[in-house]
Design a protein around this motif. Structure first.
Motif, short mmCIF file in Angstrom:
data_model
loop_
_atom_site.label_atom_id
_atom_site.label_comp_id
_atom_site.label_asym_id
_atom_site.label_seq_id
_atom_site.Cartn_x
_atom_site.Cartn_y
_atom_site.Cartn_z
N SER A 1 45.13 46.03 41.67
CA SER A 1 46.15 45.76 40.66
C SER A 1 46.15 44.27 40.35
O SER A 1 45.65 43.46 41.14
N GLY A 2 46.72 43.92 39.22
CA GLY A 2 46.72 42.54 38.78
C GLY A 2 45.65 42.32 37.73
O GLY A 2 45.09 43.26 37.19
N GLY A 3 45.32 41.09 37.48
CA GLY A 3 44.36 40.79 36.44
C GLY A 3 45.05 40.67 35.10
O GLY A 3 46.25 40.85 34.97
N GLY A 4 44.25 40.36 34.08
CA GLY A 4 44.80 40.24 32.74
C GLY A 4 44.32 38.98 32.05
O GLY A 4 43.31 38.40 32.44
N LEU A 5 45.06 38.58 31.04
CA LEU A 5 44.71 37.42 30.22
C LEU A 5 45.68 36.28 30.51
O LEU A 5 46.91 36.51 30.52
N VAL A 6 45.14 35.10 30.72
CA VAL A 6 45.97 33.93 31.01
C VAL A 6 45.33 32.70 30.40
O VAL A 6 44.10 32.66 30.23
N GLN A 7 46.13 31.71 30.06
CA GLN A 7 45.59 30.46 29.55
C GLN A 7 45.08 29.60 30.69
O GLN A 7 45.51 29.73 31.85
N ALA A 8 44.16 28.73 30.36
CA ALA A 8 43.63 27.80 31.36
C ALA A 8 44.78 27.02 32.00
O ALA A 8 45.71 26.59 31.32
N GLY A 9 44.69 26.88 33.33
CA GLY A 9 45.75 26.22 34.07
C GLY A 9 46.80 27.17 34.62
O GLY A 9 47.63 26.78 35.45
N GLY A 10 46.75 28.41 34.18
CA GLY A 10 47.73 29.39 34.61
C GLY A 10 47.35 30.04 35.92
O GLY A 10 46.37 29.66 36.58
N SER A 11 48.15 31.05 36.30
CA SER A 11 47.97 31.72 37.58
C SER A 11 47.99 33.24 37.40
O SER A 11 48.63 33.76 36.49
N LEU A 12 47.29 33.90 38.31
CA LEU A 12 47.31 35.35 38.40
C LEU A 12 47.23 35.74 39.86
O LEU A 12 46.71 34.97 40.68
N ARG A 13 47.69 36.94 40.16
CA ARG A 13 47.60 37.45 41.52
C ARG A 13 46.98 38.84 41.48
O ARG A 13 47.44 39.72 40.75
N LEU A 14 45.94 39.02 42.28
CA LEU A 14 45.29 40.31 42.43
C LEU A 14 45.66 40.91 43.78
O LEU A 14 45.78 40.18 44.78
N SER A 15 45.83 42.22 43.80
CA SER A 15 46.12 42.92 45.05
C SER A 15 45.23 44.14 45.16
O SER A 15 44.81 44.72 44.15
N CYS A 16 44.98 44.54 46.40
CA CYS A 16 44.11 45.68 46.64
C CYS A 16 44.54 46.36 47.94
O CYS A 16 44.75 45.69 48.95
N SER A 17 44.61 47.68 47.89
CA SER A 17 44.98 48.45 49.08
C SER A 17 43.90 49.46 49.43
O SER A 17 43.33 50.10 48.53
N ALA A 18 43.65 49.59 50.73
CA ALA A 18 42.71 50.59 51.22
C ALA A 18 43.49 51.83 51.63
O ALA A 18 44.61 51.72 52.14
N SER A 19 42.90 52.99 51.41
CA SER A 19 43.64 54.21 51.70
C SER A 19 42.97 55.12 52.72
O SER A 19 43.65 55.90 53.38
N ARG A 20 41.68 55.02 52.86
CA ARG A 20 40.97 56.02 53.66
C ARG A 20 40.30 55.43 54.89
O ARG A 20 39.56 56.13 55.58
N THR A 21 40.54 54.17 55.15
CA THR A 21 39.93 53.53 56.31
C THR A 21 40.98 53.30 57.38
O THR A 21 42.05 52.75 57.10
N ILE A 22 40.69 53.74 58.57
CA ILE A 22 41.60 53.50 59.67
C ILE A 22 41.66 52.00 59.94
O ILE A 22 40.64 51.31 59.89
N LEU A 23 42.83 51.49 60.23
CA LEU A 23 43.03 50.06 60.41
C LEU A 23 42.01 49.46 61.38
O LEU A 23 41.43 48.41 61.11
N SER A 24 41.79 50.11 62.48
CA SER A 24 40.89 49.57 63.50
C SER A 24 39.43 49.55 63.04
O SER A 24 38.60 48.91 63.67
#
Length: 116
Positions: free
Chosen positions: A7-30
């Motif tokens: 999730s995240g991404g998009g269009l931003v002007q130079a100097g701006g900020s964005l935050r990307l996030s990602c979740s795993a669903s099928r991998t055991i934590l260990s």
């Protein structure tokens, strides 16, 4: 198999900020060895942007050091805070997961466009 949800991404002007996030669903934590982000700009090879291992060791591409910060918000979620964005950061960004056994997975990608 693993399905990485970005999730995240998009269009931003130079100097701006964005935050990307990602979740795993099928991998055991260990089984998670590392998570991170790659990117691919048009007509260029996919390159590593940032990586964080299970012991929280981080690795950044030289081009993003001091501007981007990777974090593991919780055990199976990784985020990338991107500040002071530049037009050359424009690319498709892919979430990445590496299991302890060595298998690697990428998300479907999310577009980041930085206008000048």
């Amino acid at each position: 198999q693993e399905r990485l949800q970005e999730s995240g991404g998009g269009l931003v002007q130079a100097g701006g900020s964005l935050r990307l996030s990602c979740s795993a669903s099928r991998t055991i934590l260990s089984d998670i060895d590392a998570m991170g982000w790659y990117r691919q700009a048009p007509k260029k090879q996919r390159e590593l942007v940032a990586l964080i291992t299970n012991d929280r060791t981080t690795n950044y591409a030289d081009s993003v050091k001091g501007r981007f910060t990777i974090s593991r918000d919780h055990a199976k979620k990784v985020s990338l805070q991107m500040n002071s964005l530049k037009p050359e950061d424009t690319a498709v960004y892919y979430c990445y997961l590496r299991r302890v056994a060595g298998s690697e997975y990428w998300g479907q990608g999310t577009q980041v466009t930085v206008s000048s």
